[in-house]
Design a protein around this motif. Structure first.
Motif, short mmCIF file in Angstrom:
data_model
loop_
_atom_site.label_atom_id
_atom_site.label_comp_id
_atom_site.label_asym_id
_atom_site.label_seq_id
_atom_site.Cartn_x
_atom_site.Cartn_y
_atom_site.Cartn_z
N VAL A 106 2.89 10.20 3.65
CA VAL A 106 2.16 8.94 3.49
C VAL A 106 2.07 8.19 4.82
CG1 VAL A 106 2.20 6.66 2.39
CG2 VAL A 106 2.70 8.71 1.05
N GLU A 121 -12.85 3.78 2.39
CA GLU A 121 -12.34 3.46 1.06
C GLU A 121 -13.03 2.22 0.51
OE1 GLU A 121 -8.06 2.81 -1.27
OE2 GLU A 121 -8.13 2.83 0.93
N LYS A 158 2.21 1.84 -3.39
CA LYS A 158 1.18 2.38 -4.29
C LYS A 158 1.06 3.89 -4.12
CE LYS A 158 -3.75 1.83 -5.35
NZ LYS A 158 -4.99 1.10 -4.97
N GLN A 159 1.09 4.36 -2.88
CA GLN A 159 0.98 5.80 -2.63
C GLN A 159 2.22 6.54 -3.12
OE1 GLN A 159 -2.11 6.46 -1.49
NE2 GLN A 159 -2.29 4.21 -1.45
N ALA A 180 2.24 6.80 -6.91
CA ALA A 180 1.27 7.76 -7.41
C ALA A 180 1.79 9.19 -7.30
CB ALA A 180 -0.05 7.62 -6.65
N ARG A 181 2.78 9.42 -6.40
CA ARG A 181 3.28 10.78 -6.17
C ARG A 181 4.74 10.94 -6.58
NH1 ARG A 181 1.67 12.58 -0.16
NH2 ARG A 181 2.66 14.48 -0.99
N TRP A 196 0.83 -1.21 0.00
CA TRP A 196 0.00 0.00 0.00
C TRP A 196 0.86 1.26 0.00
CZ3 TRP A 196 -0.86 4.23 3.14
CH2 TRP A 196 -2.02 4.98 2.88
N ILE A 197 1.93 1.25 0.81
CA ILE A 197 2.85 2.41 0.83
C ILE A 197 3.47 2.61 -0.54
CG2 ILE A 197 5.02 3.28 1.79
CD1 ILE A 197 4.29 1.89 4.41
#
Length: 829
Positions: free
Chosen positions: A492, A570, A132-133, A136-137, A129-130
């Motif tokens: 994050v 979510e 993925k974040q 994205a940035r 998950w980290i």
């Protein structure tokens, strides 16, 4: 750390660089930019900074569909053009799938209140998950610059002289300037005889010879003008028998290169020897990961399947052990979609950009005679040959190099030449071979917009029987600003910490029963499940196997994604897909399987959710045996799957109602009516929608529509190939070599030993193909081509044990092909 391309120092060895999360002391500025961008003329990108690429302040374009193929001249004239795409987008992917079972159930811990937690699974899901974040940035902490990479490949046919290599390695420097990285691959640098393959006694000597030749060419006074900053330095070399790959980099860039790894994979004799295989080098260039794979694949014009298998083996077995810290750094920069915990190696596809080149040995399809290929090649009339190029065909069908890209072929075939001349090999004392584009260069990019092919050409150096091939690429190179990445990471983690506590996670599922209704053979049906986090804490979830089972679900069910994590409020969607392949259809037809399954969705530190999956199989003649098909005169869709209902409707003791399956008769009769003079019969693929409708007509008894004969022939081949039991079982494979003296007697015994129903189907099918051959003047089919089709459709794959079975397989299939050829050409069966 100084990020200037021209003056990049060796700052990667300090403590800040080794801990990429830590903010480096005194270095939080963006990389300096000494270049004036000029996007109109690629040749103007070279200046006093020795080929340092331009820096973009804005990120490159996001992933988009590749445009249609263009000529090399158009590609060369546009510095930011996208590379040519293959004729069709493959539907499969060769990327190694991540195992959806991310943690073993042995790590499950049950609490006093009955909740189950697996710390390893929770940690991996959290890391994913980290990532993925962060990904994205990534544009918030990454700058982008443009660099050039030269890739060259050459099969030198065990020769090596002192000819000047500049016309190959430096041919486009006047147009684009010296590249930042030079990658060169060789094949057959030594004779591939048994001694060299077994002990590699000459490989090191010959590899050093070629490396020295490349170094002296790149660093000639003409190229460097005496300036050491224009010189190239050797980064890595890897060889395996006749294969060699080497990487040279411009001197100013070397301090920004790290995590270099090499590997080699042999796929030749016995599947492991190095007469065929691949050698690879990977590296991190600034903050972009690159991989270079040089291969020599299986030879012979007809051996397409062997080349496809060699590609798959090299792709799956190549692995670079670079250490956990190297993998973690790439993940933290948002480049690698891989769980970091305990991972220390990467594969080919786990790089930002990968290049695959070498003597791939793909030829022009045998449907074009050798003499015709020679005629068109010498006349430089290439369109017909490109259309029948085996690599283009296999990529379009999704059987090899899935997702890889290649530029347009705009040069003459590079093989086979008379050594020392520019003439194709046509001497009377030599075997006549059809010219082919054996030597190729392809690439794979996580972001297609990050790679543009400037040219794709060949050199005219002529002392080998192959011509060298080369290509220059304009690539987008990432440069991470560590302080900004650290800032994004903290944000994050701060967001995650806001929700993480010791409360029980809760989710809601919009459905727990999935009824797929009627499902047909070779059909994929997908239903979604929406998961919503209704609690106040993060909810890591995963699918787990049922007790005493290892798989998450039955083979005909797939679930994506198999795990994930939701913050409060979510939502995410899980797709459950069922697909009926040949093995599943056979199990359903024999009542050994039903379309029913259950999935277990587990919340880490929470409860389990049980999801039921069900469907109804619309019975098909595909995936059945001929022994079963001849029992019924009714359409097979009307025959119940349930054995009790089937026994009530039909007398199971009744003998076969037909000599051959009615489905086989219908489709052969339809092909005959549509005409056997159709050009390229059994070679031109059919329309997928029509093939599906033909299958439905066969299953339901409905009349055929106005379908093309090519769709009918494809349906025929699919029907025969997908029988649950082949018409010719492996027990009938010849145990001795077949020759002119014994083929007649063996053919007679072959027919005598065949079971009655299989005998009828074999005679009927071969008789049809004999009729097809009587129209060869129009359909351009040859007995050899039909014999191969018969082997594919009627004969099972020979199964052997160990090395002996693997070695005897080609011989057995060759013998079977001779037998099929005999039945096709003999005066009577």
């Amino acid at each position: 750390m100084d990020n200037n391309w021209t003056n990049a120092p060796g700052g990667s060895n300090n403590s800040a660089a080794n801990n990429r999360w830590a903010a480096p002391a005194g270095n939080d500025q963006q990389p300096t930019n000494n270049y004036v961008p000029n996007y109109g003329n690629p040749s103007q990108m070279i200046n006093q900074n020795y080929g340092a690429p331009h820096q973009h302040q804005q990120p490159p374009p996001q992933r988009q569909q590749a445009p249609p193929p263009r000529s090399v001249s158009n590609i060369s004239s546009a510095s930011h053009s996208s590379a040519a795409a293959p004729p069709a987008t493959p539907t499969t992917s060769q990327k190694a799938p991540t195992d959806p079972i991310i943690a073993d159930r042995a790590g499950d811990e049950e609490t006093e209140d009955g909740r189950i937690r697996n710390k390893e699974a929770a940690s991996k899901i959290r890391d994913a998950w980290i990532y993925k974040q962060i990904r994205a940035r990534q544009d918030e902490f990454t700058t982008y610059q443009q660099g050039r990479i030269f890739v060259g490949t050459w099969n030198v046919n065990a020769k090596g002289k002192d000819e000047n290599l500049s016309s190959w390695l430096c041919a486009d420097w006047h147009q684009y300037g010296p590249p930042d990285i030079v990658v060169v691959g060789f094949q057959e640098m030594v004779d591939l005889n048994a001694v060299n393959v077994a002990v590699e006694n000459k490989s090191q000597q010959r590899s050093q010879f070629w490396v020295d030749r490349i170094r002296s060419t790149l660093n000639s006074r003409e190229n460097t003008m005496g300036d050491p900053m224009r010189a190239y330095t050797q980064l890595a070399v890897k060889y395996l028998v006749g294969l060699l790959v080497c990487v040279f980099v411009k001197a100013p860039h070397k301090p920004r290169l790290k995590y270099v790894g090499t590997d080699s994979v042999g796929v030749g004799v016995m599947g492991v020897m190095g007469n065929k295989g691949g050698v690879s080098i990977r590296l991190q260039f600034y903050d972009t990961t690159l991989c270079f794979v040089c291969t020599h694949l299986a030879a012979h014009r007809e051996n397409v399947a062997g080349r496809n298998a060699d590609f798959a083996n090299v792709f799956s077995k190549t692995s670079f052990e670079i250490g956990e810290e190297a993998v973690s750094e790439v993940i933290r920069s948002g480049s690698l979609n891989k769980l970091s915990a305990g991972t220390s190696s990467v594969g080919i596809s786990e790089h930002d950009i990968s290049f695959w080149f070498g003597d791939l040995n793909y030829r022009v399809d045998e449907s074009i005679p050798t003499e015709r290929v020679l005629e068109l090649s010498k006349a430089n009339q290439l369109s017909e040959l490109i259309e029948q190029d085996q690599l283009n065909v296999e990529r379009a069908q999704g059987r090899v190099f899935q997702d890889w890209e290649e530029g347009q072929l705009a040069f003459k075939p590079t093989y086979k030449y008379q050594p020392g001349t520019d003439l194709y090999e046509e001497r009377p004392d030599k075997k006549l071979r059809a010219p082919a584009w054996c030597d190729r260069i392809l690439w794979l990019a996580q972001e297609p917009g990050h790679v543009s092919q400037l040219n794709y050409v060949r050199s005219e150096i002529n002392f080998s029987d192959h011509k060298p091939v080369m290509s220059t690429f304009l690539v987008t190179i990432k440069d991470v600003v560590l302080s900004k990445r650290m800032q994004v990471y903290k944000e994050v983690i701060r967001l995650l910490d806001t929700f993480e506590n010791n409360s029980l996670p809760m989710v809601s599922l919009d459905r727990i029963k999935l009824d797929f209704g009627e499902v047909r053979y070779d059909q994929r049906v997908t239903l979604p499940i929406i998961i919503t986090n209704t609690g106040k804490v993060v909810a890591p979830f995963r699918l787990v196997p049922k007790l005493e089972e290892e798989a998450l679900c039955k083979p005909w069910v797939t679930v994506s994604p198999a795990y994930g994590m939701l913050i409060p409020g979510e939502q995410t969607e899980i797709e459950v897909t069922i697909a009926i392949n040949n093995a599943t259809a056979h199990a359903l037809n024999t009542s050994r399987e039903v379309l029913e399954d259950s999935l277990i969705l587990r919340l880490e530190n929470g409860r389990d959710y049980y999801i039921s999956v069900s469907g109804k199989y619309a019975r098909s003649c595909f995936g059945m045996s001929v022994d079963d098909l001849v029992l019924y005169t009714d359409p097979i869709r009307a025959v119940p799957l349930d054995p009790i209902l089937r026994a009530e409707k039909y007398d199971i003791n009744t003998k076969a109602a037909m000599c051959v399956p009615k489905e086989l008769w219908r489709i052969i009769d339809a092909i005959y009516e549509r005409g056997l003079d159709e050009r390229d019969l059994f070679s031109t693929p059919g329309n997928p929608d029509e093939v599906y409708q033909i299958r439905e007509c066969l299953d339901t008894g409905a009349p055929f529509g106005n379908f093309s004969v090519h769709s009918m022939t494809e349906a025929l081949q699919s029907f025969l190939s997908n029988l649950s039991s082949p018409v010719v079982p492996s027990s009938l494979f010849p145990t001795l070599d077949i020759d002119a003296q014994n083929i007649q007697s063996f053919a007679r015994k072959f027919l005598e030993d065949m079971p009655p129903i299989q005998y009828n189907v074999f005679i009927y099918t071969v008789s049809f193909f004999r009729e097809v051959l009587s129209h060869r003047q129009g359909n351009r089919l040859s007995p050899a081509k039909i014999a191969r089709i018969c082997c594919t459709c009627l004969v099972s794959s020979a199964q052997g044990n160990g090395e002996e079975g693997a070695e005897s397989l080609p011989k057995k299939r060759g013998n079977m092909q001779q037998i099929m050829l005999h039945f096709l050409e003999t005066n009577s069966i």
